[in-house]
Design a protein around this motif. Structure first.
Motif, PDB file in Angstrom:
ATOM      1  N   VAL A   1       0.832  -1.207   0.000  1.00  0.00           N
ATOM      2  CA  VAL A   1       0.000   0.000   0.000  1.00  0.00           C
ATOM      3  C   VAL A   1       0.862   1.252   0.000  1.00  0.00           C
ATOM      4  O   VAL A   1       0.548   2.240  -0.667  1.00  0.00           O
ATOM      5  N   SER A   2       1.970   1.216   0.726  1.00  0.00           N
ATOM      6  CA  SER A   2       2.833   2.403   0.802  1.00  0.00           C
ATOM      7  C   SER A   2       3.483   2.703  -0.542  1.00  0.00           C
ATOM      8  O   SER A   2       3.603   3.865  -0.935  1.00  0.00           O
TER       9      SER A   2
ATOM     10  N   ARG B   1       1.013   7.317  -6.410  1.00  0.00           N
ATOM     11  CA  ARG B   1      -0.112   8.258  -6.628  1.00  0.00           C
ATOM     12  C   ARG B   1       0.302   9.686  -6.291  1.00  0.00           C
ATOM     13  O   ARG B   1      -0.078  10.640  -6.986  1.00  0.00           O
ATOM     14  N   VAL B   2       1.087   9.837  -5.225  1.00  0.00           N
ATOM     15  CA  VAL B   2       1.539  11.179  -4.836  1.00  0.00           C
ATOM     16  C   VAL B   2       2.365  11.804  -5.957  1.00  0.00           C
ATOM     17  O   VAL B   2       2.191  12.991  -6.301  1.00  0.00           O
ATOM     18  N   LEU B   3       3.265  11.040  -6.550  1.00  0.00           N
ATOM     19  CA  LEU B   3       4.111  11.579  -7.627  1.00  0.00           C
ATOM     20  C   LEU B   3       3.288  11.929  -8.856  1.00  0.00           C
ATOM     21  O   LEU B   3       3.542  12.949  -9.512  1.00  0.00           O
TER      22      LEU B   3
ATOM     23  N   GLN C   1      -1.529  20.192  -0.393  1.00  0.00           N
ATOM     24  CA  GLN C   1      -2.791  20.006   0.342  1.00  0.00           C
ATOM     25  C   GLN C   1      -3.748  19.130  -0.467  1.00  0.00           C
ATOM     26  O   GLN C   1      -4.332  18.180   0.068  1.00  0.00           O
ATOM     27  N   GLU C   2      -3.921  19.428  -1.749  1.00  0.00           N
ATOM     28  CA  GLU C   2      -4.801  18.625  -2.599  1.00  0.00           C
ATOM     29  C   GLU C   2      -4.267  17.200  -2.736  1.00  0.00           C
ATOM     30  O   GLU C   2      -5.039  16.232  -2.706  1.00  0.00           O
ATOM     31  N   ASN C   3      -2.963  17.086  -2.857  1.00  0.00           N
ATOM     32  CA  ASN C   3      -2.332  15.784  -3.010  1.00  0.00           C
ATOM     33  C   ASN C   3      -2.539  14.933  -1.759  1.00  0.00           C
ATOM     34  O   ASN C   3      -2.856  13.746  -1.827  1.00  0.00           O
ATOM     35  N   ALA C   4      -2.355  15.577  -0.581  1.00  0.00           N
ATOM     36  CA  ALA C   4      -2.509  14.852   0.678  1.00  0.00           C
ATOM     37  C   ALA C   4      -3.939  14.359   0.863  1.00  0.00           C
ATOM     38  O   ALA C   4      -4.186  13.229   1.311  1.00  0.00           O
ATOM     39  N   GLU C   5      -4.923  15.206   0.517  1.00  0.00           N
ATOM     40  CA  GLU C   5      -6.321  14.818   0.676  1.00  0.00           C
ATOM     41  C   GLU C   5      -6.677  13.662  -0.258  1.00  0.00           C
ATOM     42  O   GLU C   5      -7.401  12.743   0.127  1.00  0.00           O
ATOM     43  N   PHE C   6      -6.167  13.709  -1.482  1.00  0.00           N
ATOM     44  CA  PHE C   6      -6.471  12.648  -2.449  1.00  0.00           C
ATOM     45  C   PHE C   6      -5.800  11.327  -2.062  1.00  0.00           C
ATOM     46  O   PHE C   6      -6.402  10.256  -2.148  1.00  0.00           O
ATOM     47  N   SER C   7      -4.534  11.410  -1.618  1.00  0.00           N
ATOM     48  CA  SER C   7      -3.756  10.198  -1.355  1.00  0.00           C
ATOM     49  C   SER C   7      -3.946   9.655   0.045  1.00  0.00           C
ATOM     50  O   SER C   7      -3.520   8.535   0.350  1.00  0.00           O
ATOM     51  N   GLY C   8      -4.531  10.473   0.922  1.00  0.00           N
ATOM     52  CA  GLY C   8      -4.762  10.011   2.289  1.00  0.00           C
ATOM     53  C   GLY C   8      -3.508   9.974   3.135  1.00  0.00           C
ATOM     54  O   GLY C   8      -3.369   9.105   4.012  1.00  0.00           O
ATOM     55  N   VAL C   9      -2.569  10.891   2.884  1.00  0.00           N
ATOM     56  CA  VAL C   9      -1.339  10.976   3.676  1.00  0.00           C
ATOM     57  C   VAL C   9      -1.187  12.404   4.183  1.00  0.00           C
ATOM     58  O   VAL C   9      -1.947  13.307   3.802  1.00  0.00           O
ATOM     59  N   GLY C  10      -0.198  12.632   5.046  1.00  0.00           N
ATOM     60  CA  GLY C  10       0.030  13.955   5.591  1.00  0.00           C
ATOM     61  C   GLY C  10       0.781  14.865   4.624  1.00  0.00           C
ATOM     62  O   GLY C  10       1.420  14.412   3.671  1.00  0.00           O
TER      63      GLY C  10
END
Length: 376
Positions: free
Chosen positions: A31-32, A38-40, A50-59
Motif C-alpha cells: 500500500v505504501s 499516486r503522490v508523484l 494540500q490537494e495531493n494529501a487529501e487525495f492520497s490520504g497521507v500527511g
C-alpha cells in the motif's frame, strides 16, 4: 525565497509517468509503494501538497518528503525507498550539466578563492537552470566530467609562436637523442632551496592507530641551497649542498664536476636553465683567468629556453629528492648533507634514470602552436 512547493518540483518523463500508472493498474505492491506512486502522479499534474494529501490520504509532510526524494535521488528511491547503502542522485539534463561545467571552469565569485559544491548548486538555482539540486548531485556530475574546481596547479606556460623558444627547445632535444659516450657525457644541472626547520618540542612517535604527533610550532634555522648534477644515460647523480646560490657557488660546482665527478671526460655536455648565475662569466668571478678558461674548454653548454625548464631532466631528480627526502623538517645544514648523501647513494646504487621519450618530431606536432608561422 522559494516555498517548499516551489523548491522540489516533480516533472515526470513520459516513461516515468507510464511506469507509475502501470504500477498502480497492475497492483501487487504494498500500500505504501502504491501510495507514493499516486503522490508523484498528482504532483506531476500540478496539484498542491494540500490537494495531493487529501487525495492520497497521507500527511502534508509525507507529500513533501516524497517530492524531495524524487528530485534528489530519483524515481526508484522515491517510490520503493530501497536502501542500497549508496544514495542515488537524479542526473542533470544536458543544458544544466553544460551550465555547471562552464560555471565550475569560470572564476570563483567575489570574496571566494574557489568554487565549492554548495556554491555551484546555489548558482544553478540562481540562474534558474534547475528549481533545486543537491550538492551531491553536483559532485557526481563533476566527477563524471573529471572536473576538480577545488584543485589548482601551477605551470610555466611557454610563449606561442616564439622562434627563440623553439630553437633552444630543439637544441636540447637533439642533445637528449645522442648515444651514450663516456668521453662526452650529457649532464643536467639544476638547483633548489630547502628551509632548515628545527623542532621546539620532541615529536610523539607513531603507534598503532595513531600517527606521529608533531607540534605546529617550529624554529627557523635559515635556508640551504642544493645543486643537482644528473647524468641520465649513466643513471648517476650528485647533490651538492651550499650556503648560497651565487655565481661563485655555481662556479665551484662546475669545477667539482670537471675535476672530480667526470675527470676522464674530454668534453662535458652540460644542460641547464638560462639563469643569470649559470653563465661562463661566473667562472671568471671565482677563479684566475687561466683556470676559468681551462674549465670552459671542458664544457659544451646547452640552455633550456625561458619558460621551458621542464626540458631539464635534472628537474625530475629534484622532484624525487623533494618527495623522498626533503619533505620533512630538517634542522641543520649538517643533517641535510647527511640525509641527502644517503638519498644520493641509494639512487646511484639502484641506477635510477629517466627514459626520455619526447623528441623533436613530437614537439613539432604536439607543440605546433609554439612555432612561428612562416610568411611566404
Amino acid at each position: 525565497m522559494k516555498t517548499k512547493s516551489e523548491r522540489f518540483v516533480v516533472d515526470l518523463t513520459d516513461s516515468e509517468r507510464h511506469l507509475l500508472k502501470d504500477l498502480i493498474r497492475k497492483g501487487g505492491k504494498s500500500v505504501s509503494v502504491l501510495g507514493r506512486a499516486r503522490v508523484l502522479l498528482k504532483a506531476d499534474q500540478g496539484k498542491t501538497d494540500q490537494e495531493n494529501a487529501e487525495f492520497s490520504g497521507v500527511g502534508l509532510s509525507t507529500v513533501f518528503r516524497i517530492r524531495r526524494r524524487f528530485v534528489e535521488e530519483g524515481l526508484e528511491s522515491a517510490v520503493f525507498r530501497k536502501n542500497t547503502g549508496k544514495r542515488i542522485y537524479r542526473k542533470l539534463d544536458g543544458k544544466a550539466e553544460a551550465t555547471l561545467i562552464a560555471t565550475a571552469c569560470s572564476e570563483a565569485p567575489e570574496g571566494r578563492s574557489r568554487w565549492t559544491l554548495r556554491l555551484l548548486a546555489d548558482r544553478l538555482i540562481a540562474l534558474e537552470v534547475v528549481d533545486s539540486v543537491s550538492h551531491e548531485c553536483v559532485r557526481e556530475t563533476l566527477k563524471k566530467n573529471e572536473l576538480k574546481p577545488h584543485l589548482k596547479e601551477q605551470w610555466v606556460i611557454p610563449p606561442e609562436k616564439n622562434a627563440e623558444f623553439v630553437a633552444a627547445m630543439e637544441d636540447v632535444l637533439e642533445v637528449y637523442q645522442r648515444p651514450y659516450d663516456a668521453k662526452r657525457p650529457v649532464v643536467c644541472l639544476d638547483e633548489t632551496s630547502k628551509q632548515l626547520v628545527g623542532e621546539t618540542r620532541t615529536p610523539i612517535p607513531a603507534k598503532p592507530g595513531t600517527p606521529v604527533w608533531e607540534d605546529y610550532e617550529y624554529k627557523r634555522n635559515g635556508v640551504a641551497n642544493l645543486f643537482v648534477l644528473f647524468e641520465p644515460l649513466a643513471g648517476w647523480r650528485h647533490v651538492e649542498v651550499t650556503d648560497r646560490r651565487t655565481k661563485v657557488d655555481f662556479a665551484h660546482v662546475v669545477k667539482k664536476l670537471v675535476d672530480e665527478l667526470d675527470p676522464d671526460a674530454e668534453k662535458i655536455v652540460l644542460v641547464m636553465d638560462n639563469l643569470n648565475t649559470h653563465k661562463l662569466g661566473s667562472l671568471y668571478e671565482a677563479f684566475e683567468p687561466q683556470e676559468a678558461r681551462r674549465l670552459i674548454e671542458k664544457l659544451e653548454i646547452h640552455y633550456t629556453p625561458k619558460h621551458g625548464s621542464w626540458l631539464n631532466m635534472a628537474e625530475t631528480e629534484l622532484a624525487s629528492l623533494a618527495k623522498q627526502c626533503l619533505n620533512r623538517r630538517i634542522p641543520t645544514k649538517k643533517t641535510l648533507e647527511k640525509q641527502v648523501a644517503a638519498w644520493n647513494r641509494g639512487r646511484n646504487e639502484s641506477e635510477a634514470t629517466v627514459d626520455w621519450q619526447f623528441k623533436t618530431d613530437d614537439a613539432r606536432i604536439k607543440l605546433k602552436k609554439l612555432y612561428p608561422s612562416i610568411q611566404l
